[in-house]
Design a protein around this motif. Structure first.
Motif, PDB file in Angstrom:
ATOM      1  N   TYR A   1      20.128  47.952  72.880  1.00  0.00           N
ATOM      2  CA  TYR A   1      20.807  49.190  73.279  1.00  0.00           C
ATOM      3  C   TYR A   1      22.032  49.427  72.410  1.00  0.00           C
ATOM      4  O   TYR A   1      22.599  48.479  71.852  1.00  0.00           O
ATOM      5  CB  TYR A   1      21.162  49.164  74.777  1.00  0.00           C
ATOM      6  CG  TYR A   1      22.439  48.427  75.137  1.00  0.00           C
ATOM      7  CD1 TYR A   1      22.438  47.066  75.409  1.00  0.00           C
ATOM      8  CD2 TYR A   1      23.661  49.104  75.208  1.00  0.00           C
ATOM      9  CE1 TYR A   1      23.603  46.395  75.753  1.00  0.00           C
ATOM     10  CE2 TYR A   1      24.835  48.443  75.539  1.00  0.00           C
ATOM     11  CZ  TYR A   1      24.796  47.088  75.814  1.00  0.00           C
ATOM     12  OH  TYR A   1      25.950  46.435  76.145  1.00  0.00           O
TER      13      TYR A   1
ATOM     14  N   ILE B   1      25.716  51.637  72.263  1.00  0.00           N
ATOM     15  CA  ILE B   1      26.714  52.498  72.934  1.00  0.00           C
ATOM     16  C   ILE B   1      27.995  52.495  72.106  1.00  0.00           C
ATOM     17  O   ILE B   1      28.526  51.441  71.797  1.00  0.00           O
ATOM     18  CB  ILE B   1      27.075  51.960  74.335  1.00  0.00           C
ATOM     19  CG1 ILE B   1      25.890  52.030  75.302  1.00  0.00           C
ATOM     20  CG2 ILE B   1      28.272  52.725  74.915  1.00  0.00           C
ATOM     21  CD1 ILE B   1      25.627  53.400  75.893  1.00  0.00           C
TER      22      ILE B   1
ATOM     23  N   THR C   1      31.581  55.344  71.122  1.00  0.00           N
ATOM     24  CA  THR C   1      32.212  56.661  71.201  1.00  0.00           C
ATOM     25  C   THR C   1      32.178  57.365  69.840  1.00  0.00           C
ATOM     26  O   THR C   1      32.323  58.582  69.791  1.00  0.00           O
ATOM     27  CB  THR C   1      33.691  56.527  71.617  1.00  0.00           C
ATOM     28  OG1 THR C   1      34.334  55.672  70.680  1.00  0.00           O
ATOM     29  CG2 THR C   1      33.823  55.948  73.014  1.00  0.00           C
TER      30      THR C   1
ATOM     31  N   SER D   1      38.960  48.974  66.567  1.00  0.00           N
ATOM     32  CA  SER D   1      37.849  49.248  65.653  1.00  0.00           C
ATOM     33  C   SER D   1      38.336  50.125  64.504  1.00  0.00           C
ATOM     34  O   SER D   1      39.340  50.830  64.635  1.00  0.00           O
ATOM     35  CB  SER D   1      36.756  49.969  66.438  1.00  0.00           C
ATOM     36  OG  SER D   1      35.854  50.579  65.565  1.00  0.00           O
TER      37      SER D   1
ATOM     38  N   HIS E   1      25.531  48.294  65.182  1.00  0.00           N
ATOM     39  CA  HIS E   1      25.998  47.238  66.085  1.00  0.00           C
ATOM     40  C   HIS E   1      27.283  46.578  65.591  1.00  0.00           C
ATOM     41  O   HIS E   1      27.660  45.519  66.070  1.00  0.00           O
ATOM     42  CB  HIS E   1      24.897  46.211  66.329  1.00  0.00           C
ATOM     43  CG  HIS E   1      23.735  46.782  67.100  1.00  0.00           C
ATOM     44  ND1 HIS E   1      23.841  47.208  68.404  1.00  0.00           N
ATOM     45  CD2 HIS E   1      22.456  47.045  66.721  1.00  0.00           C
ATOM     46  CE1 HIS E   1      22.668  47.697  68.809  1.00  0.00           C
ATOM     47  NE2 HIS E   1      21.817  47.616  67.805  1.00  0.00           N
TER      48      HIS E   1
ATOM     49  N   ARG F   1      32.039  42.169  64.603  1.00  0.00           N
ATOM     50  CA  ARG F   1      32.325  42.647  65.953  1.00  0.00           C
ATOM     51  C   ARG F   1      32.730  41.480  66.832  1.00  0.00           C
ATOM     52  O   ARG F   1      32.544  40.326  66.471  1.00  0.00           O
ATOM     53  CB  ARG F   1      31.095  43.303  66.562  1.00  0.00           C
ATOM     54  CG  ARG F   1      30.068  42.266  67.026  1.00  0.00           C
ATOM     55  CD  ARG F   1      28.894  42.848  67.776  1.00  0.00           C
ATOM     56  NE  ARG F   1      29.315  43.703  68.884  1.00  0.00           N
ATOM     57  CZ  ARG F   1      28.478  44.490  69.547  1.00  0.00           C
ATOM     58  NH1 ARG F   1      27.203  44.521  69.229  1.00  0.00           N
ATOM     59  NH2 ARG F   1      28.920  45.223  70.535  1.00  0.00           N
TER      60      ARG F   1
ATOM     61  N   ALA G   1      33.573  43.907  73.465  1.00  0.00           N
ATOM     62  CA  ALA G   1      32.584  43.791  72.382  1.00  0.00           C
ATOM     63  C   ALA G   1      32.859  44.753  71.229  1.00  0.00           C
ATOM     64  O   ALA G   1      31.937  45.353  70.660  1.00  0.00           O
ATOM     65  CB  ALA G   1      31.182  44.006  72.947  1.00  0.00           C
TER      66      ALA G   1
ATOM     67  N   LYS H   1      33.140  46.794  68.118  1.00  0.00           N
ATOM     68  CA  LYS H   1      32.361  46.829  66.884  1.00  0.00           C
ATOM     69  C   LYS H   1      33.249  47.341  65.757  1.00  0.00           C
ATOM     70  O   LYS H   1      34.271  47.973  65.998  1.00  0.00           O
ATOM     71  CB  LYS H   1      31.153  47.753  67.060  1.00  0.00           C
ATOM     72  CG  LYS H   1      30.278  47.366  68.263  1.00  0.00           C
ATOM     73  CD  LYS H   1      28.946  48.095  68.284  1.00  0.00           C
ATOM     74  CE  LYS H   1      29.026  49.444  68.957  1.00  0.00           C
ATOM     75  NZ  LYS H   1      27.680  50.047  69.170  1.00  0.00           N
TER      76      LYS H   1
HETATM   77  N1  LIG Z   1      34.086  50.503  68.019  1.00  0.00           N
HETATM   78  C1  LIG Z   1      33.478  50.511  69.218  1.00  0.00           C
HETATM   79  N2  LIG Z   1      33.064  49.342  69.740  1.00  0.00           N
HETATM   80  C2  LIG Z   1      32.443  49.339  70.933  1.00  0.00           C
HETATM   81  C3  LIG Z   1      32.255  50.526  71.665  1.00  0.00           C
HETATM   82  C4  LIG Z   1      32.735  51.737  71.100  1.00  0.00           C
HETATM   83  O1  LIG Z   1      32.643  52.830  71.694  1.00  0.00           O
HETATM   84  N3  LIG Z   1      33.334  51.690  69.861  1.00  0.00           N
HETATM   85  N4  LIG Z   1      31.627  50.502  72.874  1.00  0.00           N
HETATM   86  C5  LIG Z   1      31.594  49.240  73.600  1.00  0.00           C
HETATM   87  C6  LIG Z   1      30.627  49.264  74.672  1.00  0.00           C
HETATM   88  S1  LIG Z   1      30.984  50.297  75.959  1.00  0.00           S
HETATM   89  C7  LIG Z   1      29.529  48.478  74.686  1.00  0.00           C
HETATM   90  S2  LIG Z   1      28.571  48.352  76.074  1.00  0.00           S
HETATM   91  C8  LIG Z   1      29.129  47.689  73.502  1.00  0.00           C
HETATM   92  C9  LIG Z   1      27.725  48.020  73.076  1.00  0.00           C
HETATM   93  O2  LIG Z   1      27.362  47.311  71.932  1.00  0.00           O
HETATM   94  P1  LIG Z   1      26.001  47.665  71.223  1.00  0.00           P
HETATM   95  O3  LIG Z   1      26.023  49.115  70.840  1.00  0.00           O
HETATM   96  O4  LIG Z   1      25.857  46.762  70.061  1.00  0.00           O
HETATM   97  O5  LIG Z   1      24.916  47.419  72.258  1.00  0.00           O
HETATM   98  O6  LIG Z   1      29.976  47.940  72.401  1.00  0.00           O
HETATM   99  C10 LIG Z   1      31.335  48.031  72.706  1.00  0.00           C
HETATM  100  N5  LIG Z   1      32.038  48.154  71.443  1.00  0.00           N
END
Ligand SMILES: Nc1nc2c(c(=O)[nH]1)N[C@H]1C(S)=C(S)[C@@H](COP(=O)(O)O)O[C@H]1N2
Ligand SMILES: [Mo]
Length: 345
Positions: free
Chosen positions: A66, A68, A70, A155, A190, A195, A207, A209
């Motif tokens: 999955y 997710i 912004t 990020s 991802h 990350r 988490a 990224k």
């Molecule tokens: N830069 C960044 N990191 C982020 C996010 C984000 O919106 N921007 N969303 C977080 C959320 S809400 C989740 S659940 C996880 C999802 O990681 P995935 O996309 O690798 O599954 O990343 C997290 N890291």
């Protein structure tokens, strides 16, 4: 990183975002080559899934994992340009490059990641073999000062998360600065090149990224992205279970119900199913991979012809049994039992 290369990339992948962002990130990814691991994740044991009955496999492919975030346009950072600043309430501020990370002992961990926005029965949960460096070790080198409360991660795209400092510094937590996923460098969506991943916490508090900055600080000094938007400050993943099969119509008689359960960093102790308002009956659990991964289960129920509602609930290793009380995803994760309606004929 000539503009011609970027334009070709945009044409091939059909993403205007690539063209906007410029650098040839896929070339940077390809140039990384295989990782040399100091410690591999234990092999997934036989019998860890009931995929034949309809559960997911333990490892989610990178394509199916999955996603997710912004960011409207996915940040495109080259590994060779990447730097991570670690600063704030630390004795030894540092700046790490991608090569610095690779030169450290790389560990591989099989971890389940879940999104707080996952509705009951939803699929915003996946599992991968993450490769990276142990974050608690890096933070120990940085030397966390007294009074520090949160690890505030930023990020490249400005997203921020706040993770409790006591969680990320726990020696047996397994928090990571991850650079690899299922045997390859992190896919761009991802978080390439680096990350965070913290077992047991929802992604939005842990988490980050396209990670570029880690500030050790207090809760008061920094406000993570989602906090003023109606989401919680601290968010451990809630214990859950989900029915993956059957769907829709079945033949009356003995029917296999199978699914997934998770209580990351706690572990699953039991799963139960029930038909209608009947008694809860124990499901058979698949072989456990670790307390940090989801666990598959199956059960056989007797369904006379007619329409039935089948529900499941999990109990975790702390002894907690999932509440049937329904709560929405905000501020810190949905609760309630997943149920499905099937018609037996
Ligand atoms: N830069 C960044 N990191 C982020 C996010 C984000 O919106 N921007 N969303 C977080 C959320 S809400 C989740 S659940 C996880 C999802 O990681 P995935 O996309 O690798 O599954 O990343 C997290 N890291
Ligand atoms: Mo999330």
């Amino acid at each position: 990183m000539g503009s011609a290369g970027a334009l070709v990339g945009a044409g091939v992948l059909g993403g205007i975002g690539q063209w906007l962002a410029g650098p040839d990130v896929e070339a940077s990814r390809r140039a990384i080559g295989p990782f040399r691991l100091a410690k591999r994740a234990p092999k997934i044991p036989a019998g860890a899934d009931f995929a034949k009955a309809g559960t997911p496999t333990i490892i989610t492919s990178n394509e199916d994992f999955y996603t997710i975030h912004t960011a409207f346009v996915v940040p495109r950072l080259r590994a060779e340009d990447w730097q991570l600043r670690i600063h704030g309430m630390v004795d030894n501020p540092m700046t790490l490059t991608y090569d610095d990370l690779r030169a450290r002992p790389l560990v591989e961990r099989t971890l389940t990641l879940a999104c707080v926005s996952n509705p009951v029965g939803g699929d915003l949960i996946s599992t991968a073999n993450f490769v990276g460096v142990d974050l608690a070790e890096v933070l120990a080198e940085a030397g966390i000062r007294r009074g520090a409360e949160q690890l505030f991660s930023t990020s490249h795209d400005g997203f921020t998360a706040g993770t409790p400092i006591d969680v990320v510094t726990e020696r047996d937590r397994g928090s990571m600065l991850a650079i690899g996923m299922n045997g390859v460098p992190l896919p761009v969506e991802h978080g390439f090149p680096v990350r965070m991943v913290v077992p047991g916490l929802y992604g939005f508090v842990s988490a980050t990224k396209w990670l570029v900055d880690l500030e050790v600080t207090t809760w008061k000094a920094r406000t993570p992205y989602w906090l003023p938007r109606g989401w919680a400050r601290e968010a451990p993943v809630k214990t859950h279970s989900r029915i993956d099969t059957p769907r829709g119509e079945v033949k009356a008689g003995k029917v296999t119900v199978a699914g997934t359960a998770w209580a990351p960093h706690t572990g699953i102790e039991a799963v139960e199913v029930r038909v209608g308002e009947g008694d809860w009956q124990p499901a058979q659990l698949a072989t456990e991979v670790s307390k940090d991964t989801w666990r598959m289960w199956r059960a056989t129920v007797d369904l006379p012809s007619g329409t039935h509602r089948i529900a499941c609930r999990a109990t975790d290793r702390s002894g907690y049994t999932q509440t049937g009380e329904e709560a929405p995803v905000a501020p810190n994760g949905a609760t309630g039992w997943h149920s499905i309606e099937v018609t037996a004929t």
